[in-house]
Design a protein around this motif. Structure first.
Motif, PDB file in Angstrom:
ATOM      1  N   LEU A   1     -11.689   2.695  -7.423  1.00 23.27           N
ATOM      2  CA  LEU A   1     -12.505   3.445  -6.459  1.00 23.27           C
ATOM      3  C   LEU A   1     -13.125   4.650  -7.143  1.00 23.27           C
ATOM      4  O   LEU A   1     -12.458   5.313  -7.951  1.00 23.27           O
ATOM      5  N   PRO A   2     -14.395   4.916  -6.828  1.00 23.61           N
ATOM      6  CA  PRO A   2     -15.034   6.046  -7.509  1.00 23.61           C
ATOM      7  C   PRO A   2     -14.325   7.366  -7.227  1.00 23.61           C
ATOM      8  O   PRO A   2     -13.748   7.547  -6.158  1.00 23.61           O
ATOM      9  N   GLN A   3     -14.399   8.248  -8.190  1.00 24.81           N
ATOM     10  CA  GLN A   3     -13.757   9.548  -8.017  1.00 24.81           C
ATOM     11  C   GLN A   3     -14.657  10.468  -7.205  1.00 24.81           C
ATOM     12  O   GLN A   3     -15.870  10.407  -7.329  1.00 24.81           O
ATOM     13  N   MET A   4     -14.013  11.279  -6.408  1.00 32.69           N
ATOM     14  CA  MET A   4     -14.790  12.253  -5.631  1.00 32.69           C
ATOM     15  C   MET A   4     -14.605  13.611  -6.282  1.00 32.69           C
ATOM     16  O   MET A   4     -13.744  14.378  -5.888  1.00 32.69           O
TER      17      MET A   4
ATOM     18  N   THR B   1      -2.928  -6.247  -8.373  1.00 30.23           N
ATOM     19  CA  THR B   1      -4.315  -6.377  -7.910  1.00 30.23           C
ATOM     20  C   THR B   1      -4.695  -5.191  -7.024  1.00 30.23           C
ATOM     21  O   THR B   1      -5.769  -4.603  -7.165  1.00 30.23           O
ATOM     22  N   LEU B   2      -3.778  -4.863  -6.122  1.00 28.36           N
ATOM     23  CA  LEU B   2      -4.032  -3.721  -5.231  1.00 28.36           C
ATOM     24  C   LEU B   2      -4.228  -2.436  -6.040  1.00 28.36           C
ATOM     25  O   LEU B   2      -5.177  -1.681  -5.815  1.00 28.36           O
TER      26      LEU B   2
ATOM     27  N   ASP C   1      -7.577  -2.383  -7.716  1.00 31.98           N
ATOM     28  CA  ASP C   1      -8.667  -2.121  -6.755  1.00 31.98           C
ATOM     29  C   ASP C   1      -8.732  -0.640  -6.400  1.00 31.98           C
ATOM     30  O   ASP C   1      -9.806  -0.049  -6.347  1.00 31.98           O
ATOM     31  N   LEU C   2      -7.582  -0.061  -6.141  1.00 34.47           N
ATOM     32  CA  LEU C   2      -7.575   1.343  -5.712  1.00 34.47           C
ATOM     33  C   LEU C   2      -7.931   2.285  -6.859  1.00 34.47           C
ATOM     34  O   LEU C   2      -8.557   3.318  -6.662  1.00 34.47           O
ATOM     35  N   GLU C   3      -7.526   1.895  -8.055  1.00 33.35           N
ATOM     36  CA  GLU C   3      -7.847   2.755  -9.205  1.00 33.35           C
ATOM     37  C   GLU C   3      -9.326   2.680  -9.578  1.00 33.35           C
ATOM     38  O   GLU C   3      -9.857   3.590 -10.212  1.00 33.35           O
TER      39      GLU C   3
ATOM     40  N   ILE D   1       0.852  -1.204   0.000  1.00 34.88           N
ATOM     41  CA  ILE D   1       0.000   0.000   0.000  1.00 34.88           C
ATOM     42  C   ILE D   1       0.881   1.245   0.000  1.00 34.88           C
ATOM     43  O   ILE D   1       0.653   2.199  -0.766  1.00 34.88           O
TER      44      ILE D   1
ATOM     45  N   TYR E   1       2.321   1.798  -3.344  1.00 37.83           N
ATOM     46  CA  TYR E   1       1.327   2.348  -4.264  1.00 37.83           C
ATOM     47  C   TYR E   1       1.249   3.870  -4.131  1.00 37.83           C
ATOM     48  O   TYR E   1       1.137   4.589  -5.111  1.00 37.83           O
ATOM     49  N   TYR E   2       1.305   4.325  -2.883  1.00 38.17           N
ATOM     50  CA  TYR E   2       1.225   5.767  -2.641  1.00 38.17           C
ATOM     51  C   TYR E   2       2.605   6.437  -2.660  1.00 38.17           C
ATOM     52  O   TYR E   2       2.723   7.591  -2.256  1.00 38.17           O
TER      53      TYR E   2
END
Lengths: 213, 151
Positions: free
Chosen positions: B50-53, B42-43, B46-48, B13, B16-17
């Protein structure tokens, strides 16, 4: 920061909080306000409102509550102006204050839900109703709304701190070190919170994807 | 994880960041380990997903907020004025009271005590302390014993 999230960071530079020190222009504005120029403070509010409401909205997920938090942040800034030393920019100060206010707000909301068995999710529109509404786009928009609803539900399951840390890192692109500083936590603690938040959200979103297949 | 060099979930994680320091060689390991690379992919997916805010900017929000804040500040000031006035009146009243008040002399205080004493006396008369009188009898007996010992 991942490319997919770059586009949504409409309020912050990738490097994190805006400038760390008060610049000359801001100094002059602060001086005007300290000398009793109310229009100077209004100018300051107008300049920062968009970013602060945006941040608060991402953190609490509700426009009205976000505006209330932003208002409180500005009122606190007004109170602090006589002693504002300029160690950080006004922008940074407002971001930090809003973040802390959001954590308090989220904690209160969670407590309320626990005490009164109140579920905010029930107030969200029913997807079946949305689908039956012919005026709405029944395709991608519906899916996007449902995904956002699931994300919000997932975020609500996290602790207030985990939620805020995840949002600040993932959506606002703030470095963990800055998040730790603004929340008064160790960087290691922030990393652990981020890990737990991501793990929980991945589970929730995976369940959602399975259900929606 | 197939070996002890494989990255933990937290490390993946952080990677990724872009928050994973490569002091332990984790990033190097990631490029050589198929399993970790797969977990990382995979991670990331999954994170990509995620819906955009997306926060739609509202151009009138600044003006509205300025008006709200101005109103609250005005309310606060107007709430302060009556409170300040009431405090000032209370302070003046206190000063006037202190200025007019003359402390009573010790004689007067003594007189008050004296005037109150008859009431106490009558109370004693009405309620004699029997236990105390019994103790006196014991003391008298003790005195008698001492005298006998002396003899």
């Amino acid at each position: 920061m991942p490319l997919s999230t770059m586009a949504i960071v409409d309020s912050l530079p990738v490097s994190g909080y805006p400038q760390n020190m008060v610049d000359t222009e801001e100094k002059a504005l602060l001086e005007r306000i300290r000398n009793g120029d109310d229009s100077g403070f209004e100018q300051l509010v107008k300049e920062h409102t968009g970013k602060i409401i945006g941040l608060a909205w991402r953190l609490v997920g509700n426009r009205e509550e976000a505006e209330d938090l932003a208002q409180e942040a500005f009122l606190r800034l007004h109170r602090s102006l006589p002693t504002f030393r300029g160690d950080s920019s006004i922008s940074t100060w407002l971001y930090r204050t809003t973040t802390r206010l959001a954590i308090d707000h989220l904690r209160r909301e969670r407590l309320k839900r626990k005490l009164f068995f109140f579920r905010q999710d029930n107030e969200a529109p029913d997807p079946v109703e949305l689908a039956s509404d012919s005026r709405r786009d029944q395709g991608r928009e519906l899916l996007a709304q449902e995904a956002m609803r699931t994300l919000r539900q997932g975020l609500n399951k996290l602790s207030a701190r985990q939620q805020v840390i995840f949002t600040l890192r993932h959506y606002d692109g703030l470095p963990l070190k800055e998040i730790a500083e603004s929340l008064g936590l160790e960087t290691g603690t922030v990393k652990a919170h981020l890990h737990r938040a991501v793990t929980q959200l991945r589970l929730d979103m995976a369940e959602y994807r399975e259900e929606s297949l | 994880m197939n070996n002890r060099n494989c990255l933990s979930e937290q490390d993946l994680i952080l990677h990724y960041y872009r928050e994973l320091p490569d002091s332990g060689g984790q990033v190097r390991h990631l490029s050589g380990c198929t399993l970790c690379a797969e977990r990382f992919a995979t991670l990331s997916r999954d994170l990509e997903k995620l819906p955009q805010m997306t926060h739609e900017p509202d151009h009138a929000a600044g003006t509205r907020m300025a008006a709200r804040v101005r109103e609250r500040l005005h309310d606060r000031r107007s709430n302060w004025l009556p409170a300040l006035g009431a405090s000032a009146v209370a302070a003046i009243a206190l000063v006037v009271t202190l200025a007019l008040w003359t402390p009573q002399s010790p004689q007067v205080q003594t007189a008050q005590i004296v005037t109150s004493s008859p009431a106490l006396t009558s109370l004693d008369e009405d309620m004699p302390d029997i236990d105390f009188l019994e103790d006196l009898d014991v003391l008298r007996d003790l005195e008698l014993l001492r005298q006998l010992e002396g003899v």
